[in-house]
Write an enzyme that holds these catalytic residues in place. Sequence first.
Site, PDB file in Angstrom:
ATOM      1  N   GLU A  75     -54.752   3.313  21.099  1.00  0.00           N
ATOM      2  CA  GLU A  75     -55.671   2.705  19.861  1.00  0.00           C
ATOM      3  C   GLU A  75     -55.048   3.218  18.457  1.00  0.00           C
ATOM      4  O   GLU A  75     -56.053   2.977  17.459  1.00  0.00           O
ATOM      5  CB  GLU A  75     -56.872   4.001  19.806  1.00  0.00           C
ATOM      6  N   TYR A 121     -74.273  18.088   3.523  1.00  0.00           N
ATOM      7  CA  TYR A 121     -72.473  18.347   4.411  1.00  0.00           C
ATOM      8  C   TYR A 121     -72.870  17.168   4.798  1.00  0.00           C
ATOM      9  O   TYR A 121     -71.488  16.701   4.686  1.00  0.00           O
ATOM     10  CB  TYR A 121     -72.795  19.690   5.057  1.00  0.00           C
TER      11      TYR A 121
HETATM   12 ZN   LIG Z   1     -60.996   5.659  22.022  1.00  0.00          ZN
END
Ligand SMILES: [Zn+2]
Length: 229
Positions: A75, A121
């Site tokens: 990835e 936040y």
């Molecule tokens: Zn992934």
Amino acid sequence: MSEEAVLREAICRFGRSIFERGLTSGSSGNISARLSDGRWVATPTNSSLGWLDPARLSLMEAGGKLISGDPPTKELPLHLALYETRHGAGAIVHLHSTHSVAVSMLQDIDAQNVLPPLTAYYLMRVGRTALVPYYRPGDPAVADAIRGLAGRYSSVLLSNHGPVVSGKDLEAAVYATEELEDTAKLHLLLRGLNPRLLTRDQVRDLVEHFRLDEAIAGDGDGAPHDHHH
Ligand SMILES: [Zn+2]
């Protein structure tokens, strides 16, 4: 310890913490971070974030060529696309965290801003998160879709897949990913309950006080964006 040794240890420590809290499972999820000389370190392909070995992390040249260690995550193109367009990003975390993935599947979310302003936040650590359409894993088109956002978002949610979140350093990227996941969980808990969101004035106050990205103030109360003052 050298900068590189410190970073390797930190990636493994954060990885284990993420895994042990169930924020990603099996061999899903990956982390990358830049060294000050432009080289970078990433988690290897088919590795579990729970059991990373600092010595086997992938060390790469600025352009992505492997210098040492195991081959990097498949990835990696997602990371490269975000680094390319998001200047100042020093680290990126990608997880298959349950609540964020669940939000990515909702039919009625705004692709320019997947979560409403629920907490201060979320706005301070994440800001805004864009939705990228579904692509088959490994399809190079997903990296193009991230590039298409032209660095306007530090945080991107891949439909039916998971978040890709950048930060100025590793700690910031991990904390932002956690904040996104927690906010996604809140959003799901509150669906149908008509929660009180931060108002436009409250969002504007945060943007000014903490010098956040002006784009965050675009839709303070969850209404369609482009309400610049
Ligand atoms: Zn992934």
